[in-house]
Structure formats: C-alpha cells, structure tokens
Design a protein around this motif. Sequence first.
Motif, PDB file in Angstrom:
ATOM      1  N   ARG A   1       0.861  -1.142   0.048  1.00  0.00           N
ATOM      2  CA  ARG A   1      -0.014  -0.006   0.048  1.00  0.00           C
ATOM      3  C   ARG A   1       0.964   1.245  -0.023  1.00  0.00           C
ATOM      4  O   ARG A   1       0.572   2.079  -0.858  1.00  0.00           O
ATOM      5  CB  ARG A   1      -0.901   0.342   1.363  1.00  0.00           C
TER       6      ARG A   1
ATOM      7  N   GLN B   1      -6.223  -1.915  -2.810  1.00  0.00           N
ATOM      8  CA  GLN B   1      -7.203  -2.334  -1.755  1.00  0.00           C
ATOM      9  C   GLN B   1      -8.104  -3.156  -2.459  1.00  0.00           C
ATOM     10  O   GLN B   1      -8.830  -3.923  -1.749  1.00  0.00           O
ATOM     11  CB  GLN B   1      -7.640  -0.843  -1.280  1.00  0.00           C
ATOM     12  N   MET B   2      -8.415  -2.996  -3.565  1.00  0.00           N
ATOM     13  CA  MET B   2      -9.723  -3.705  -4.187  1.00  0.00           C
ATOM     14  C   MET B   2      -9.361  -4.713  -5.181  1.00  0.00           C
ATOM     15  O   MET B   2     -10.157  -5.148  -5.930  1.00  0.00           O
ATOM     16  CB  MET B   2     -10.657  -2.570  -4.965  1.00  0.00           C
TER      17      MET B   2
ATOM     18  N   GLN C   1     -21.881   4.165  -5.484  1.00  0.00           N
ATOM     19  CA  GLN C   1     -20.982   2.992  -5.826  1.00  0.00           C
ATOM     20  C   GLN C   1     -19.373   3.319  -6.191  1.00  0.00           C
ATOM     21  O   GLN C   1     -18.544   2.393  -6.174  1.00  0.00           O
ATOM     22  CB  GLN C   1     -21.425   2.645  -7.130  1.00  0.00           C
ATOM     23  N   VAL C   2     -19.005   4.618  -6.166  1.00  0.00           N
ATOM     24  CA  VAL C   2     -17.753   4.771  -6.547  1.00  0.00           C
ATOM     25  C   VAL C   2     -16.826   4.489  -5.236  1.00  0.00           C
ATOM     26  O   VAL C   2     -17.355   4.874  -4.170  1.00  0.00           O
ATOM     27  CB  VAL C   2     -17.655   6.329  -6.737  1.00  0.00           C
ATOM     28  N   ARG C   3     -15.691   3.916  -5.489  1.00  0.00           N
ATOM     29  CA  ARG C   3     -14.851   3.477  -4.261  1.00  0.00           C
ATOM     30  C   ARG C   3     -13.892   4.471  -3.765  1.00  0.00           C
ATOM     31  O   ARG C   3     -13.439   5.681  -4.392  1.00  0.00           O
ATOM     32  CB  ARG C   3     -13.937   2.247  -4.781  1.00  0.00           C
ATOM     33  N   ILE C   4     -13.556   4.249  -2.538  1.00  0.00           N
ATOM     34  CA  ILE C   4     -12.690   5.224  -1.643  1.00  0.00           C
ATOM     35  C   ILE C   4     -11.885   4.298  -1.175  1.00  0.00           C
ATOM     36  O   ILE C   4     -12.051   3.505  -0.508  1.00  0.00           O
ATOM     37  CB  ILE C   4     -13.568   6.137  -1.043  1.00  0.00           C
ATOM     38  N   ALA C   5     -10.500   4.866  -1.212  1.00  0.00           N
ATOM     39  CA  ALA C   5      -9.360   3.769  -0.429  1.00  0.00           C
ATOM     40  C   ALA C   5      -9.479   4.350   0.917  1.00  0.00           C
ATOM     41  O   ALA C   5      -9.738   5.410   1.427  1.00  0.00           O
ATOM     42  CB  ALA C   5      -7.995   4.271  -1.127  1.00  0.00           C
ATOM     43  N   ASP C   6      -8.923   3.277   1.679  1.00  0.00           N
ATOM     44  CA  ASP C   6      -8.855   3.714   3.117  1.00  0.00           C
ATOM     45  C   ASP C   6      -8.006   4.856   3.509  1.00  0.00           C
ATOM     46  O   ASP C   6      -8.205   5.775   4.552  1.00  0.00           O
ATOM     47  CB  ASP C   6      -8.388   2.453   3.994  1.00  0.00           C
ATOM     48  N   GLU C   7      -6.752   5.103   2.663  1.00  0.00           N
ATOM     49  CA  GLU C   7      -6.147   6.271   2.662  1.00  0.00           C
ATOM     50  C   GLU C   7      -6.680   7.501   2.787  1.00  0.00           C
ATOM     51  O   GLU C   7      -6.625   8.475   3.542  1.00  0.00           O
ATOM     52  CB  GLU C   7      -4.950   6.054   2.070  1.00  0.00           C
ATOM     53  N   THR C   8      -7.601   7.460   1.714  1.00  0.00           N
ATOM     54  CA  THR C   8      -8.415   8.779   1.195  1.00  0.00           C
ATOM     55  C   THR C   8      -9.384   9.119   2.498  1.00  0.00           C
ATOM     56  O   THR C   8      -9.719  10.176   2.903  1.00  0.00           O
ATOM     57  CB  THR C   8      -9.027   8.705  -0.015  1.00  0.00           C
TER      58      THR C   8
ATOM     59  N   ARG D   1     -13.353   9.152 -13.127  1.00  0.00           N
ATOM     60  CA  ARG D   1     -12.534   7.973 -12.607  1.00  0.00           C
ATOM     61  C   ARG D   1     -13.628   7.141 -11.586  1.00  0.00           C
ATOM     62  O   ARG D   1     -14.713   7.675 -11.666  1.00  0.00           O
ATOM     63  CB  ARG D   1     -11.518   8.816 -11.480  1.00  0.00           C
ATOM     64  N   TYR D   2     -13.354   6.105 -11.202  1.00  0.00           N
ATOM     65  CA  TYR D   2     -14.260   5.236 -10.153  1.00  0.00           C
ATOM     66  C   TYR D   2     -13.947   5.180  -9.054  1.00  0.00           C
ATOM     67  O   TYR D   2     -14.159   4.438  -8.266  1.00  0.00           O
ATOM     68  CB  TYR D   2     -14.341   3.879 -10.923  1.00  0.00           C
ATOM     69  N   HIS D   3     -13.079   6.065  -8.549  1.00  0.00           N
ATOM     70  CA  HIS D   3     -12.465   5.848  -7.243  1.00  0.00           C
ATOM     71  C   HIS D   3     -12.051   7.547  -6.708  1.00  0.00           C
ATOM     72  O   HIS D   3     -11.987   8.336  -7.647  1.00  0.00           O
ATOM     73  CB  HIS D   3     -11.119   5.386  -7.020  1.00  0.00           C
ATOM     74  N   VAL D   4     -12.234   7.857  -5.408  1.00  0.00           N
ATOM     75  CA  VAL D   4     -12.165   8.901  -4.960  1.00  0.00           C
ATOM     76  C   VAL D   4     -10.648   9.415  -4.928  1.00  0.00           C
ATOM     77  O   VAL D   4      -9.785   8.544  -4.234  1.00  0.00           O
ATOM     78  CB  VAL D   4     -12.804   9.290  -3.533  1.00  0.00           C
ATOM     79  N   ALA D   5      -9.929  10.383  -5.095  1.00  0.00           N
ATOM     80  CA  ALA D   5      -8.743  10.936  -5.066  1.00  0.00           C
ATOM     81  C   ALA D   5      -8.464  11.918  -4.081  1.00  0.00           C
ATOM     82  O   ALA D   5      -9.547  12.603  -3.582  1.00  0.00           O
ATOM     83  CB  ALA D   5      -8.020  11.426  -6.116  1.00  0.00           C
ATOM     84  N   ALA D   6      -7.563  12.160  -3.381  1.00  0.00           N
ATOM     85  CA  ALA D   6      -7.252  13.288  -2.453  1.00  0.00           C
ATOM     86  C   ALA D   6      -7.658  14.642  -3.123  1.00  0.00           C
ATOM     87  O   ALA D   6      -8.039  15.580  -2.368  1.00  0.00           O
ATOM     88  CB  ALA D   6      -5.754  13.381  -1.956  1.00  0.00           C
ATOM     89  N   GLU D   7      -7.429  14.891  -4.432  1.00  0.00           N
ATOM     90  CA  GLU D   7      -7.717  16.002  -5.072  1.00  0.00           C
ATOM     91  C   GLU D   7      -9.216  16.243  -4.767  1.00  0.00           C
ATOM     92  O   GLU D   7      -9.779  17.449  -4.481  1.00  0.00           O
ATOM     93  CB  GLU D   7      -7.240  16.048  -6.540  1.00  0.00           C
TER      94      GLU D   7
ATOM     95  N   GLN E   1      -3.597  10.158  -9.031  1.00  0.00           N
ATOM     96  CA  GLN E   1      -4.538  10.364  -8.500  1.00  0.00           C
ATOM     97  C   GLN E   1      -5.459   9.253  -7.545  1.00  0.00           C
ATOM     98  O   GLN E   1      -6.382   8.970  -7.607  1.00  0.00           O
ATOM     99  CB  GLN E   1      -5.694  10.940  -9.175  1.00  0.00           C
ATOM    100  N   ASP E   2      -4.281   8.655  -6.806  1.00  0.00           N
ATOM    101  CA  ASP E   2      -4.601   7.588  -5.767  1.00  0.00           C
ATOM    102  C   ASP E   2      -5.115   6.308  -6.606  1.00  0.00           C
ATOM    103  O   ASP E   2      -5.995   5.512  -5.939  1.00  0.00           O
ATOM    104  CB  ASP E   2      -5.544   7.989  -4.811  1.00  0.00           C
TER     105      ASP E   2
ATOM    106  N   MET F   1     -17.856  -1.568  -9.893  1.00  0.00           N
ATOM    107  CA  MET F   1     -16.891  -0.463  -9.742  1.00  0.00           C
ATOM    108  C   MET F   1     -15.427  -0.697  -9.267  1.00  0.00           C
ATOM    109  O   MET F   1     -14.537  -0.099  -9.889  1.00  0.00           O
ATOM    110  CB  MET F   1     -17.621   0.425  -8.861  1.00  0.00           C
TER     111      MET F   1
ATOM    112  N   VAL G   1     -12.071   0.006 -11.323  1.00  0.00           N
ATOM    113  CA  VAL G   1     -10.817   0.654 -10.609  1.00  0.00           C
ATOM    114  C   VAL G   1      -9.583   0.003 -10.882  1.00  0.00           C
ATOM    115  O   VAL G   1      -8.684   0.595 -11.282  1.00  0.00           O
ATOM    116  CB  VAL G   1     -11.104   0.787  -9.059  1.00  0.00           C
TER     117      VAL G   1
END
Lengths: 345, 331
Positions: free
Chosen positions: A80, A101-102, B226-233, B284-290, A93-94, A109, A113
């Motif tokens: 990670r 993680q996925m 449904q958009v994914r977000i990482a634990d870090e974010t 994107r399909y995930h959340v970024a810090a931006e 952008q992460d 979805m 990703v």
Amino acid sequence: MNDPSAAILTTVARCRMRMQLVAVARRAGITIPLAIVAVELFAVTSAAVSGQLVAIAGGALALAVAIAALPSILRVPSIRTSAAAIDTRLRLQDRTVTAVQMLDDADPMARLVVRDAAKRLSSVSPGRVFPFELPVHFSAALAGTLGATVLFVVMTAIRGQAGAPPNGSDGIRSAGAAQSGRIGKPPSNAQVAEGAAPAAVAAQPKASSQTPAAREDTPIGRESAKNEPAEQTPGRSGSTPRAVDADRSAPARDVGAAAGARDSGRGATGFAERTAAAAGGVSGTIDPNPADATRRAARAAAPAGAVYRDQYRIASGRAQSAVAQERLPARLRTYVKRYFVAIHP
Amino acid sequence: MTSIDMVQAQASAFRATFDSLKAEIGRVFVGHSALVDHLLVCFFCQGHALIEGPPGLGKTLLIKTLSDAADLRFARVQCTPDLMPADVTGTNILVDTPGGQREFVFQRGPIFANIVLADEINRATPRTQAAFLEAMQERRVTVFGVTHPLDVPFSVFATQNPIEMEGTYPLPEAQLDRFFFKLNVPVPDLADMAEIMARTTGDQQTRVNRAVDLDTVRSMLGLIRQVRIADETMRLVLTLVRATHPDVEDALPEVKQYVRYGASPRAAQAIILAAKAFALVDGRYHVAAEDVRRVAVPALNHRLILNFHGEMERITATSIVDRVLAARGHA
C-alpha cells in the motif's frame, strides 16, 4: 498481462524494490563520504602501513554500504505504501493505492478501478518512476569529504617532504623540529636532509685539515678525539659558538643527540632513537661496530615503500650536493653519510 | 453487456449529463464555473445547499435554470417573518366531496417539489425554518400525524443575504449542519459582468433547453454511492474533519484559538459523497485526495462555529478550513 490485478501487483512490487534500492543509494551518498573521511583521519593519526590502510578502507566502505542498506532491509515498505508512492510520483490521483485495496473485490466498480489502474501502470518503468537521486545533504557531505581528502593529501605531502617515515605525527614533528633548529648547534638529521645543514654549520669556526677521504673513513669517536686539539683553540678564544664546545666535550653524545635526542625530547619515538643509535648512540658510548649498527637500524626502522624510496632519493641527492658544496668538518660529513645509510630503504 | 460494462456506461452517461447540464446553465448563468460544479454535485448527491451572496448576483436564476435544464418540478418559497410552516409543508383543508360530504384533504405545499428554492431563508422565523428540517433530513413531511414522503430527487436550495442582518433570524447550528454545501456567490469579474449585460439587456431572450429527463436523473443518483474510496483517502477526510475541533490534541493553534465547535460527522459524509461525484465527473471510479480538497471548503465552512474571539478578529471559517488543509499538505 491479462489479469489486471496481477499486473498491478507485479508493477508495485518492482517499484517497491526500486524504491528500496534508491533509498539505499541515497543513504550511501552520505555514509560512504563519512567512511572516506574516517579512513583518512585514521590514516593521519595512526601508524598503519599502506597495506593495512587498504584493508581498513575496504572494510569501512563495506560497512558504509551495509549501514545504508540496513534500514531498507529492516523496514520494507508495504504494498500500500509503495502504491501510494507510485501515485504521488506519477500523479495517478490515488489510482494505484485504491486498486491495491480492491484487488480481490468482485464489485463492478472495483473491477473498473483495478482495470483503470492496470492500464495506467502498464507502461510504467520503475527506473523512470524512481530515478536515483542525490541525498539532501549530499553536497555538504561531498564538500566535507573533498576538504578532508585535500587536507590528507597535503599532510601526506608535507610528511613526505620532511623525509620522515610515514608513521604520522612523528615524522611531522621531526620535520617541524628540523625547521626550527638553532644556529650554532649541530644540525639534526632532519636539517641535513632538508639541506639546512649549511646554515647551522656556517657557525663552525674552521674546517678540518684532513683530506676528504680520511674524513669520511674515520669513525666518529676517533675522529672527534683526533680533531679535538685542532678545534680547541678557537673555542678557547671565547668566540666559538656553543655548539663547538658541546662537540668538544662529548662528541659521541652530541652526535647521538643530533640524530635523535632532540627529536625524542619533542615527542619523537623509536625511529629517531634507532637512527641516533646507528650514528653514535644517545648514551654517548661509541658503537664498536658502527656499520653493523647502521644495518640493524636500517632493518629495524627504514620503511620500504615506493614513496619513501622516492623521498629518500631526493633528500639524499640534496644532502650530497650540500656536502659537496660546503666545507664541512669530517665528523659531520661522516654523520650525514651514516644517517642516510641508516635510513636507506 | 456485463455488469462492468453497464457501470462503465452509466458513468459515461453521468459525465455527459453533468457536462450538458453545466453547459445549459452556462447559457443563462454567466461565469462562476466552480459554483455551478458544486451546485450540480450537491444536487446529484441529493444534498441541500445554502447559497450566500449579495442581492442581484443571480442566485435565484441559477437554481431556476437548473430545474429547467433537468426537467424538474421547481418551487420557490419567499421567506418572510410571517411565513408559516404550513405555507411550506402544506396543510389539510376541508373540501366538498362529490357525494355531498366534506372531508379534510392534504394540500401539498411547495416543499413537494424536486427543487425548492427557499429565498432569503434567514428572514423566516425559527418555527418556519424548523419546518424545513424534517423535509431536508428525513425527506418526508408529517402533517396532522400523517407522513407524506417527498419526491426523488429532492433538494432545498436556500439563499441568504449576508448584508442585511436586521430583521433576520440566523439559522441555528443544527439547521446549518443539514446543508450539504454552503456556496458563496462572489461578484462577477469585468468580463462576466459585460456578458451578463449583453445577455440581459438585449432584445433576445436566452431559453434553457431540457438537457436531461427526470428518469435519467433518478437513475444516476445511485451511481455516485458506488464510487470507491481507499482507506487512505477516507482517513484523510476523517482527520480533516477531526482537525476542525478545538479540543482535539493535534488541532492547529488557529483552530484552538478561534473555533468554538468543529464539523460534525455529517460533514465527513458530505465530503465523501461530493468527492465521489467529482471523481465520476473526472472520469474516475474512485475518490482521490484532490476531490477531497475540492469539496472541503464548501462542505466545512458553514459547519465551523467560530468563537467570540474569532468573530472579533474577522476570521472566516473558510480561512480556517484552508489552514487545516494546508497543514495536511492539501492547500
């Protein structure tokens, strides 16, 4: 690669390895200069010979690399963390950290990703993402190392010019002692080597009447005794420098003192004393077999390095020219010769 | 078509809808692209927005244009001190039935629209303001013991004038917290002003076209979640919200000095949802810090309650949020 999850994991693992390598190199950029400085300090302050120094330098460099590598070995970044670093470097952008993680998530979805991240990472080269970089304080470390190296070279050169054995401070102190020799006293061994003898010898009242051949072949003790009456007259007139009186009273002891006693008083150690013993002995007793004593001293003390040989050749050449040009008492002429025999490589 | 392809198609449709709505709004409402983005995100996240700005900057026009472009039912409530809760929610009225009898029938109020514009909400009394509470939070209205669900989508866009404070009833903290975003409408720059003049003083009226139908909007509302977000974010969002509390150990000196109450967990929900919407908008399909950084200020600035010292020093909640973001390397 067909499996996006495997592609991501492979790329991240490769980047992680590269990150560790870069981290080791960055730390080595500091530890290796420190090791070089440490070795130079050791070489200046110790009596190690060149062979030992090479071994010590090799060991120090190996230790520096090991110290640089140790944190990377002990603290391996997680997948990670590595993924986050890749995202930061490539401005993804992460994407990578979210995909990692996925990887096992079956949600559509999440699969998108992972697929998106794999697509972005497909052309990533770890070497381009994590190029080798200079450490933060590298310029300071480099400047310090260069300064220390220059100092080391200068000190080595001074020591070499002094003609002293390369055992550090002794030789340097001998050189200093030679340059501060007082006029009127018999020149020390270092003074002779530096060609400073004429200045000191200029104060001698007059030259011996012996032929050069006789002067050079005459042992010190007998020569002094033989020359004594001739040299007493100027001394009694009250205008003779102090050195002449000293020579008259205890020639053998003074020769020994000239060779090493003064050096010994200033911190000189075995080499000067052994040389003095070869030339007449600090105790004032006359060696029954000076040639043997000279050989013994040469065997015991004279180094045999190439640098030393060069220095010896230069110094002996200067001494010979000085002896040839100046009118010296036979005793001192013999003394110079024996000195160079004693320190012959 | 696999489920992955379907989601991908939905995401593409969302992006296209967002862009077409923004373009339609832009035909009428000049400039303030970020404001329009935030308003659309708030709408798609099914949040409510408090829009603050001086009079005459087009706040009402912006909301009306959105409802027109999205083919939504629009209702406007002009809040005044004599506005009653029943005027908002509706009430039971006595009507004659065809059978010659009389019965109470619930007459729906303006709250039963897809987009409700509560103009100058701080002029309504606290009692009326409270009438909006249940509707905004529970998405239902209870009148005479009968609960009436509201339509989907449903968003309340309230405006308030920051200049005229006399005769107003500032919104209580509990009600402020129910607003997803607080959006400030700045004065337009010279070029935008010239464009506004050209559009509004000429002989041609700009008409808003319907960019999307109601069903399409409804189908898109669930996609954002449904958009994914990482634990870090996620951790970034949570630490950001926690950092606005003055009693947290690692709070900034400015927060300890000027903030009385920090943001609630509802702020974190708003940040994450809005960031998910912006992620979709960005393809994107995930959340970024931006994305988090992009929505932090509108989601937090009305949830920070400054203390007396902060108000005297004219510290704004926005500046506090900016400092908190900067302290975490997201300025």
